[in-house]
Scaffold this motif. Structure first.
Motif, PDB file in Angstrom:
ATOM      1  N   ARG A   1      46.995  45.574 -55.009  1.00  0.00           N
ATOM      2  CA  ARG A   1      46.869  46.467 -53.987  1.00  0.00           C
ATOM      3  C   ARG A   1      46.017  45.593 -52.906  1.00  0.00           C
ATOM      4  O   ARG A   1      45.981  46.324 -51.665  1.00  0.00           O
ATOM      5  N   LEU A   2      45.225  44.770 -53.174  1.00  0.00           N
ATOM      6  CA  LEU A   2      44.327  44.069 -51.902  1.00  0.00           C
ATOM      7  C   LEU A   2      44.937  42.773 -51.617  1.00  0.00           C
ATOM      8  O   LEU A   2      44.336  41.815 -50.851  1.00  0.00           O
ATOM      9  N   GLY A   3      46.346  42.254 -52.013  1.00  0.00           N
ATOM     10  CA  GLY A   3      46.976  41.340 -51.744  1.00  0.00           C
ATOM     11  C   GLY A   3      46.170  40.128 -52.307  1.00  0.00           C
ATOM     12  O   GLY A   3      46.582  38.815 -51.848  1.00  0.00           O
TER      13      GLY A   3
ATOM     14  N   PRO B   1      46.857  28.386 -58.227  1.00  0.00           N
ATOM     15  CA  PRO B   1      46.890  27.986 -56.733  1.00  0.00           C
ATOM     16  C   PRO B   1      46.240  28.754 -55.879  1.00  0.00           C
ATOM     17  O   PRO B   1      45.767  28.305 -54.691  1.00  0.00           O
ATOM     18  N   TYR B   2      45.349  30.097 -56.118  1.00  0.00           N
ATOM     19  CA  TYR B   2      44.525  30.850 -55.312  1.00  0.00           C
ATOM     20  C   TYR B   2      43.183  31.169 -56.202  1.00  0.00           C
ATOM     21  O   TYR B   2      43.096  30.999 -57.401  1.00  0.00           O
ATOM     22  N   ASP B   3      42.309  31.324 -55.341  1.00  0.00           N
ATOM     23  CA  ASP B   3      40.862  31.811 -55.840  1.00  0.00           C
ATOM     24  C   ASP B   3      41.298  33.179 -56.312  1.00  0.00           C
ATOM     25  O   ASP B   3      42.070  34.026 -55.676  1.00  0.00           O
ATOM     26  N   PRO B   4      40.734  33.694 -57.299  1.00  0.00           N
ATOM     27  CA  PRO B   4      40.883  35.164 -57.933  1.00  0.00           C
ATOM     28  C   PRO B   4      40.452  36.238 -56.818  1.00  0.00           C
ATOM     29  O   PRO B   4      41.137  37.313 -57.073  1.00  0.00           O
ATOM     30  N   ALA B   5      39.331  35.915 -55.996  1.00  0.00           N
ATOM     31  CA  ALA B   5      39.048  36.874 -55.160  1.00  0.00           C
ATOM     32  C   ALA B   5      39.730  36.816 -53.789  1.00  0.00           C
ATOM     33  O   ALA B   5      39.284  37.606 -52.890  1.00  0.00           O
ATOM     34  N   GLN B   6      40.526  35.899 -53.411  1.00  0.00           N
ATOM     35  CA  GLN B   6      41.154  35.776 -52.124  1.00  0.00           C
ATOM     36  C   GLN B   6      42.181  36.624 -51.872  1.00  0.00           C
ATOM     37  O   GLN B   6      43.084  36.875 -52.423  1.00  0.00           O
ATOM     38  N   ARG B   7      41.874  37.307 -50.633  1.00  0.00           N
ATOM     39  CA  ARG B   7      42.694  38.393 -50.284  1.00  0.00           C
ATOM     40  C   ARG B   7      43.702  38.091 -49.242  1.00  0.00           C
ATOM     41  O   ARG B   7      43.019  37.265 -48.195  1.00  0.00           O
ATOM     42  N   ASN B   8      44.758  38.570 -49.137  1.00  0.00           N
ATOM     43  CA  ASN B   8      45.928  38.282 -48.206  1.00  0.00           C
ATOM     44  C   ASN B   8      46.396  39.606 -47.371  1.00  0.00           C
ATOM     45  O   ASN B   8      47.127  40.241 -48.134  1.00  0.00           O
ATOM     46  N   PRO B   9      45.859  40.109 -46.272  1.00  0.00           N
ATOM     47  CA  PRO B   9      46.247  41.387 -45.887  1.00  0.00           C
ATOM     48  C   PRO B   9      47.882  41.756 -45.946  1.00  0.00           C
ATOM     49  O   PRO B   9      48.323  42.918 -45.777  1.00  0.00           O
ATOM     50  N   ASP B  10      48.291  40.400 -45.471  1.00  0.00           N
ATOM     51  CA  ASP B  10      49.908  40.518 -45.331  1.00  0.00           C
ATOM     52  C   ASP B  10      50.850  40.497 -46.592  1.00  0.00           C
ATOM     53  O   ASP B  10      51.874  40.797 -46.510  1.00  0.00           O
ATOM     54  N   ALA B  11      50.054  40.328 -47.626  1.00  0.00           N
ATOM     55  CA  ALA B  11      50.741  40.471 -49.121  1.00  0.00           C
ATOM     56  C   ALA B  11      50.353  41.560 -49.796  1.00  0.00           C
ATOM     57  O   ALA B  11      50.537  41.134 -51.207  1.00  0.00           O
ATOM     58  N   ILE B  12      49.991  42.560 -49.509  1.00  0.00           N
ATOM     59  CA  ILE B  12      49.709  43.727 -50.246  1.00  0.00           C
ATOM     60  C   ILE B  12      51.008  44.035 -51.152  1.00  0.00           C
ATOM     61  O   ILE B  12      52.010  44.584 -50.153  1.00  0.00           O
ATOM     62  N   PHE B  13      50.898  44.267 -52.204  1.00  0.00           N
ATOM     63  CA  PHE B  13      52.087  44.437 -53.216  1.00  0.00           C
ATOM     64  C   PHE B  13      53.080  43.736 -52.722  1.00  0.00           C
ATOM     65  O   PHE B  13      54.118  44.330 -52.900  1.00  0.00           O
TER      66      PHE B  13
ATOM     67  N   VAL C   1      57.148  23.598 -51.852  1.00  0.00           N
ATOM     68  CA  VAL C   1      56.059  23.729 -52.538  1.00  0.00           C
ATOM     69  C   VAL C   1      55.110  22.334 -52.550  1.00  0.00           C
ATOM     70  O   VAL C   1      55.644  21.416 -53.232  1.00  0.00           O
ATOM     71  N   ARG C   2      53.754  22.365 -52.495  1.00  0.00           N
ATOM     72  CA  ARG C   2      52.993  21.362 -52.603  1.00  0.00           C
ATOM     73  C   ARG C   2      52.543  21.055 -53.776  1.00  0.00           C
ATOM     74  O   ARG C   2      51.793  21.888 -54.447  1.00  0.00           O
ATOM     75  N   PHE C   3      52.380  19.840 -54.372  1.00  0.00           N
ATOM     76  CA  PHE C   3      51.876  19.494 -55.585  1.00  0.00           C
ATOM     77  C   PHE C   3      50.783  18.545 -55.432  1.00  0.00           C
ATOM     78  O   PHE C   3      50.854  17.575 -54.642  1.00  0.00           O
ATOM     79  N   LEU C   4      49.686  18.791 -56.452  1.00  0.00           N
ATOM     80  CA  LEU C   4      48.477  17.821 -56.354  1.00  0.00           C
ATOM     81  C   LEU C   4      48.177  17.656 -54.795  1.00  0.00           C
ATOM     82  O   LEU C   4      47.718  16.677 -54.122  1.00  0.00           O
ATOM     83  N   ALA C   5      47.866  18.903 -54.404  1.00  0.00           N
ATOM     84  CA  ALA C   5      47.389  18.881 -52.895  1.00  0.00           C
ATOM     85  C   ALA C   5      46.047  19.716 -52.755  1.00  0.00           C
ATOM     86  O   ALA C   5      45.624  20.164 -53.744  1.00  0.00           O
ATOM     87  N   ARG C   6      45.477  19.821 -51.840  1.00  0.00           N
ATOM     88  CA  ARG C   6      44.146  20.310 -51.345  1.00  0.00           C
ATOM     89  C   ARG C   6      44.361  21.721 -50.547  1.00  0.00           C
ATOM     90  O   ARG C   6      44.962  21.634 -49.503  1.00  0.00           O
ATOM     91  N   CYS C   7      43.973  22.748 -51.073  1.00  0.00           N
ATOM     92  CA  CYS C   7      44.235  24.114 -50.714  1.00  0.00           C
ATOM     93  C   CYS C   7      43.020  24.978 -51.214  1.00  0.00           C
ATOM     94  O   CYS C   7      42.528  24.858 -52.252  1.00  0.00           O
ATOM     95  N   GLY C   8      42.554  26.107 -50.422  1.00  0.00           N
ATOM     96  CA  GLY C   8      41.620  27.050 -51.003  1.00  0.00           C
ATOM     97  C   GLY C   8      40.356  26.609 -50.772  1.00  0.00           C
ATOM     98  O   GLY C   8      40.033  25.511 -50.376  1.00  0.00           O
TER      99      GLY C   8
END
Length: 397
Positions: free
Chosen positions: A177-179, A84-96, A139-146
């Protein structure tokens, strides 16, 4: 009609076969030896490939492991679509952020999750995440994101199998640790962690079969030189040599170059065992009549080895390759865990476990150990598959 008459009357026998409640009694006494002879006759008439397949299919654990590994390797080209995400995509609000719960078939949706609300604990100064149970998000299935990725190197798209809900996150295995999403990084890390084993085995087998075959076929000083080389390499401690060679890789090399060098290092240090097995097999095969006949007919050495001797050793090679891949995977994991293997921005299971070196962080955030689970499952699957192949490739045992 008596039971004996039913046994001799064809119509009565046919009715008894069609009737599940009927008990057909044969006039002839049951001979278990006949069934054994029929089974042995079917094995004698079967081809070698059929015998191998039958024996392998009896190994339920090996079959399940083979299907599991086949599914994983077939999914590697489609990781960008599955994660669902790119491996380098960071989210500051989701750290740990901890793993999120997903409920299926609720409120008319296939799957729903709940947004995570974070607050700072004033006693520990650590973020505390609590799900908002009053706000289910589908949860969205077969959707466009990222971000956009290239599927199979042909099509640029950002279509994914499933995406986070609108205005919320979806971290099935938590965040680091980087979200960054751990689930997505595990899937992307499988590409390097599983591929490094295949490349290392190819290098190891190329060296082991060549040197072992030459030593076993020619003997003499060739055999002595190969044997002494094997003994020298075997006498060196494996892990320190890995660490020394990995530390010698220049720091300015890119991820692809480092990945290739790690594969070469693992392959260069794993060939002695295979070379010794090939040598011992060739020492016995070179005395066979068909090898002597090929030599008397003037067949070149390369043809004798590749066309006459190697096929008789192929079963052992297949089983050895299956059992060698787990050691390559564990070697890469150990090097990356210690910071001497693959380097960021590359993603592998060993690099992800590097974040778990801090025991305090693991105690507070145990989901950082999630990459350890696929490592264990893949290693066990390869071992079970290798054991099954080793037994199946010797069908006459």
């Amino acid at each position: 009609m008596t039971r004996a008459d039913k046994a001799t009357d064809p119509d009565a026998a046919r009715e008894a076969m069609l009737d599940p409640d009927a008990h057909y009694v044969s006039a002839e006494p049951y001979d278990p030896a006949a069934d054994v002879q029929a089974l042995e006759r079917s094995d004698l008439d079967a081809s070698t490939a059929a015998l191998i397949w039958r024996r392998f299919m009896r190994r339920r654990l090996a079959v399940i492991s083979g299907i599991y590994l086949l599914a994983i390797y077939l999914a590697l080209p489609f990781v960008d679509f599955l994660a669902p995400y790119d491996p380098a995509q960071r989210n500051p609000d989701a750290i740990f952020a901890p793993p999120q719960a997903v409920e299926f078939f609720k409120d008319g949706h296939l799957a729903v999750t709940y947004p995570m609300r974070s607050e700072i604990d004033m006693n520990t100064f650590q973020p505390v995440f609590t799900p908002d149970l009053d706000d289910p998000r589908p949860v969205r299935f077969l959707a466009r994101c990222g971000p956009v990725y290239t599927l199979l190197g042909l099509v640029e798209t950002n279509m994914r199998l499933f995406c986070p809900p609108e205005g919320a996150d979806l971290h099935l295995l938590g965040a680091d640790r980087l979200g960054r999403d751990i689930h997505s990084r595990i899937m992307h890390g499988a590409r390097l962690s599983l591929t490094v084993g295949l490349i290392g085995v190819v290098i190891s087998f190329a060296i082991g079969m060549t040197l072992g075959g030459l030593a076993g076929y020619f003997g003499g000083w060739t055999d002595a030189a190969v044997q002494r080389s094997i003994e020298i390499i075997r006498s060196l401690p494996e892990l320190p040599i890995w660490l020394a060679l990995s530390a010698a890789i220049p720091a300015n090399w890119g991820p692809v170059s480092v990945f290739f060098m790690i594969s070469v290092i693992l392959g260069l240090l794993d060939w002695p065992g295979l070379a010794r097995a090939v040598r011992s097999k060739f020492l016995s095969l070179r005395e066979e009549d068909y090898v002597r006949a090929a030599e008397l007919m003037g067949a070149p050495t390369r043809r004798i080895i590749m066309s006459h001797m190697m096929p008789n050793f192929m079963s052992h090679l297949v089983a050895s390759a299956t059992l060698s891949i787990p050691s390559m995977i564990l070697g890469e994991t150990a090097l990356s865990l210690l910071g001497l293997g693959l380097r960021p921005p590359a993603v592998s299971w060993g690099l992800m476990l590097n974040d778990a070196l801090d025991l305090t962080a693991v105690e507070i955030y145990p989901w950082l150990l999630a990459p350890m689970v696929p490592v264990m499952m893949v290693v066990l699957a390869f071992n079970f598959l290798g054991d099954g192949l080793r037994d199946a490739l010797d069908p006459y045992s």
